[in-house]
Structure formats: structure tokens, C-alpha cells
Design a protein around this motif. Structure first.
Motif, PDB file in Angstrom:
ATOM      1  N   PRO A   1      46.907 -31.974 -45.106  1.00  0.00           N
ATOM      2  CA  PRO A   1      47.651 -30.928 -44.395  1.00  0.00           C
ATOM      3  C   PRO A   1      47.220 -30.868 -42.939  1.00  0.00           C
ATOM      4  O   PRO A   1      46.054 -31.115 -42.624  1.00  0.00           O
ATOM      5  CB  PRO A   1      47.252 -29.650 -45.145  1.00  0.00           C
ATOM      6  N   PRO A   2      48.146 -30.570 -42.029  1.00  0.00           N
ATOM      7  CA  PRO A   2      47.797 -30.527 -40.613  1.00  0.00           C
ATOM      8  C   PRO A   2      46.907 -29.340 -40.295  1.00  0.00           C
ATOM      9  O   PRO A   2      46.921 -28.328 -41.007  1.00  0.00           O
ATOM     10  CB  PRO A   2      49.163 -30.377 -39.933  1.00  0.00           C
ATOM     11  N   PRO A   3      46.119 -29.438 -39.244  1.00  0.00           N
ATOM     12  CA  PRO A   3      45.309 -28.292 -38.830  1.00  0.00           C
ATOM     13  C   PRO A   3      46.207 -27.161 -38.348  1.00  0.00           C
ATOM     14  O   PRO A   3      47.323 -27.386 -37.907  1.00  0.00           O
ATOM     15  CB  PRO A   3      44.462 -28.856 -37.680  1.00  0.00           C
ATOM     16  N   HIS A   4      45.726 -25.928 -38.429  1.00  0.00           N
ATOM     17  CA  HIS A   4      46.545 -24.780 -38.042  1.00  0.00           C
ATOM     18  C   HIS A   4      46.720 -24.710 -36.520  1.00  0.00           C
ATOM     19  O   HIS A   4      47.763 -24.289 -36.029  1.00  0.00           O
ATOM     20  CB  HIS A   4      45.914 -23.486 -38.566  1.00  0.00           C
ATOM     21  N   GLN A   5      45.701 -25.109 -35.758  1.00  0.00           N
ATOM     22  CA  GLN A   5      45.760 -24.989 -34.318  1.00  0.00           C
ATOM     23  C   GLN A   5      46.511 -26.170 -33.724  1.00  0.00           C
ATOM     24  O   GLN A   5      46.090 -27.316 -33.859  1.00  0.00           O
ATOM     25  CB  GLN A   5      44.350 -24.924 -33.730  1.00  0.00           C
TER      26      GLN A   5
ATOM     27  N   LEU B   1      41.384 -34.582 -35.760  1.00  0.00           N
ATOM     28  CA  LEU B   1      41.584 -33.470 -36.693  1.00  0.00           C
ATOM     29  C   LEU B   1      41.114 -32.141 -36.143  1.00  0.00           C
ATOM     30  O   LEU B   1      41.538 -31.089 -36.620  1.00  0.00           O
ATOM     31  CB  LEU B   1      40.889 -33.767 -38.019  1.00  0.00           C
ATOM     32  N   LYS B   2      40.212 -32.160 -35.160  1.00  0.00           N
ATOM     33  CA  LYS B   2      39.774 -30.896 -34.574  1.00  0.00           C
ATOM     34  C   LYS B   2      39.164 -31.133 -33.204  1.00  0.00           C
ATOM     35  O   LYS B   2      38.668 -32.226 -32.894  1.00  0.00           O
ATOM     36  CB  LYS B   2      38.772 -30.192 -35.490  1.00  0.00           C
ATOM     37  N   VAL B   3      39.198 -30.089 -32.382  1.00  0.00           N
ATOM     38  CA  VAL B   3      38.564 -30.127 -31.075  1.00  0.00           C
ATOM     39  C   VAL B   3      37.048 -30.227 -31.267  1.00  0.00           C
ATOM     40  O   VAL B   3      36.467 -29.537 -32.106  1.00  0.00           O
ATOM     41  CB  VAL B   3      38.910 -28.850 -30.272  1.00  0.00           C
ATOM     42  N   GLY B   4      36.429 -31.113 -30.476  1.00  0.00           N
ATOM     43  CA  GLY B   4      34.986 -31.281 -30.561  1.00  0.00           C
ATOM     44  C   GLY B   4      34.540 -32.400 -31.469  1.00  0.00           C
ATOM     45  O   GLY B   4      33.348 -32.725 -31.511  1.00  0.00           O
ATOM     46  N   SER B   5      35.470 -33.002 -32.204  1.00  0.00           N
ATOM     47  CA  SER B   5      35.122 -34.119 -33.081  1.00  0.00           C
ATOM     48  C   SER B   5      34.874 -35.374 -32.255  1.00  0.00           C
ATOM     49  O   SER B   5      35.244 -35.450 -31.079  1.00  0.00           O
ATOM     50  CB  SER B   5      36.256 -34.367 -34.070  1.00  0.00           C
ATOM     51  N   PRO B   6      34.233 -36.400 -32.824  1.00  0.00           N
ATOM     52  CA  PRO B   6      34.031 -37.657 -32.085  1.00  0.00           C
ATOM     53  C   PRO B   6      35.341 -38.268 -31.583  1.00  0.00           C
ATOM     54  O   PRO B   6      35.386 -38.815 -30.480  1.00  0.00           O
ATOM     55  CB  PRO B   6      33.341 -38.554 -33.114  1.00  0.00           C
TER      56      PRO B   6
END
Length: 276
Positions: A7-11, A137-142
Motif C-alpha cells: 500500500p502507498p504511504p499516506h503522505q 517509501l519515506k522521507v529520510g530513508s537511504p
């Protein structure tokens, strides 16, 4: 279609942007179904003489020539045709241009030039990229850090490159309304894929229909037969004219000419899925 898609991230993006509508709305399938005009704040006001000049262009070719001359004068791009310019001390240095970014995208949309283009969409329209070389998948990930490093590299992120792209987008929208699709709200475009690594499944609407979250900048083709060359799964979408950043007939010479390619702002798209 991949049944194991995550599922996609909410942000989906920043809380603010430069086009005056909420980012979450801009990214939604609802916006794509019922688009409203988009304007990057200040572009027409700061380049009033250029858009006045465009009104005297009888053909798209004349308008493209006016764009070339205006951009060359504003951003010292004439030497950019050779991709290098000289400083006063005779040392050559690179001056980034919108044409060089599109050239890089044409070779590889996960290139540093592609990162700058995705960064421009993030800056102006608020949408986060969902893929650059790998899923983000998210801000701050590699994967996010790698994208940031490339989009901010001084090799391509110089010479007011975002301002160049602002003008390019405004010109593209003007050309679509004036010459290519006057009065149209949508264009039927196709995208060929072999897998769904770059696409996130949001909702299934049927056996061959779904809502898919596209990257914040994505390529489509205006010809289904050409899209088939890029993958066995063919995604057909009704793309809002307001989300078109660039298209193959816009300029007489550019690296995307042979593929009838459209560069489109992403988000959640309802697509029909068929097979080659």
C-alpha cells in the motif's frame, strides 16, 4: 497486475506548493477526473514580455523559436548548445539548461538530470517522488537521501534551473491551449511497463482497472504501439492537460522526439490495464 503490491504511504507531498491548491488534492484521482487550471505563482507576471511576444506567433514553430531566443537571452544558454561555457579566465564550466535536463531524462529518468526534474515537481507542485533508482517509501530513508544528493548536485542544479523549468511549463500549457488541444481537459495517453516497481497500487476497481500512484514525474506516450515497446503491460490513462510538463511536438529538436513522449505530473491515476 502485481497482487503483492505494498500500500502507498499516506503522505504524498508537502503541505504547501506554488500552484495554489492543496497537494493532496492535486495528487488525487479526483483532481485528475475534474482538473482545474494550474499556474506556478509569479511566472507569467515576471515574464510578461515573453508571453506578450508569444501572442504574435502564428504557429507552434514560431512560438518555439521565440522561447529559444528568450531563454538564451535570459539564462545565457546560446553556448549551451555545446553544453559548455567559458568563464573570463578561459576555464570551461557547465551551465545547466532545461534542454540538457530533458536530454538526460531521455537517456535515463533515474539519472541526476531526472532527479533535478523530480525535485522541481516537488518544489513547485508539492509532490514527493515515489521512485528514483529504487522505491522511496519515506522521507529520510537511504533512497530519499540518494535522491536529495542528486537533485541538489551543482552540476545540474545551477543557472536558476527551476526558474527555467517554470517558464517551460508555462509555455507548454500555453502551447497546448493555443495550438495542440484547445478546450480539452484530458489527453488519452499510454505507458508500457514490465513490472510495478515504480508504481504503487492504491485501489482495485476491477479485473483490468485500478488506481495507481505514479511517480511525481512520469513518461507517457501518445501512441499505444509505442508504449508497447517499453513493456507488456499497457496502462491507459486520461491525463489532465494541466499536468503536462512537456510533449514531443513542443520543440522542433529535442531527445524525446522519436517516442511521442509526454512528461506528466504524477499522483493517483485511474488506469485501464491491458496486455500487448
Amino acid at each position: 497486475m502485481d497482487k503483492t503490491a505494498k500500500p502507498p504511504p499516506h503522505q504524498v507531498g508537502h503541505s504547501t506548493n506554488l500552484v495554489g491548491i492543496p497537494t493532496a488534492l492535486l495528487a488525487s484521482a479526483a483532481y485528475n477526473a475534474h482538473p482545474i487550471p494550474l499556474r506556478i505563482a509569479g511566472v507569467r507576471e515576471m515574464n510578461k514580455s515573453f508571453f506578450t511576444m508569444l501572442e504574435d506567433s502564428p504557429t507552434l514553430a514560431d512560438a518555439a523559436d521565440a522561447l529559444h531566443k528568450y531563454m538564451a537571452a535570459m539564462f545565457d544558454l546560446e553556448p549551451e548548445q555545446h553544453e559548455k561555457a567559458k568563464r573570463n579566465d578561459g576555464v570551461r564550466r557547465f551551465r545547466s539548461s532545461y534542454l540538457r535536463l530533458f536530454k538526460g531524462w531521455g537517456y535515463d529518468n533515474n539519472s541526476p538530470e531526472g532527479a533535478v526534474l523530480k525535485g522541481w515537481v516537488e518544489s513547485r507542485f508539492g509532490l514527493f517522488p515515489t521512485y528514483h533508482k529504487e522505491p522511496i517509501l519515506k522521507v529520510g530513508s537511504p533512497s530519499w537521501a540518494g535522491y536529495i544528493a542528486e537533485k541538489m548536485s551543482s552540476r545540474f542544479h545551477n543557472n536558476s534551473i527551476y526558474v527555467q523549468l517554470d517558464i517551460m511549463y508555462a509555455f507548454c500549457q500555453w502551447a497546448l491551449e493555443r495550438f495542440v488541444a484547445p478546450g480539452a481537459a484530458h489527453l488519452t495517453l499510454w505507458r508500457g511497463v514490465n513490472d510495478y516497481d515504480e508504481h504503487q497500487l492504491v485501489e482495485r476497481l476491477g479485473k483490468r482497472r485500478a488506481v495507481i500512484r505514479m511517480n511525481n514525474l512520469i513518461s507517457f506516450s501518445s501512441e499505444r504501439d509505442i508504449a508497447c515497446c517499453f513493456g507488456d503491460n499497457i496502462l491507459e490513462a486520461q491525463v489532465p492537460v494541466t499536468k503536462v510538463v512537456f510533449f514531443s511536438r513542443l520543440l522542433p529538436v529535442h531527445p524525446l522526439k522519436g517516442e511521442d513522449e509526454f512528461l506528466v505530473i504524477g499522483g493517483d491515476y485511474e488506469v485501464d490495464v491491458s496486455y500487448f
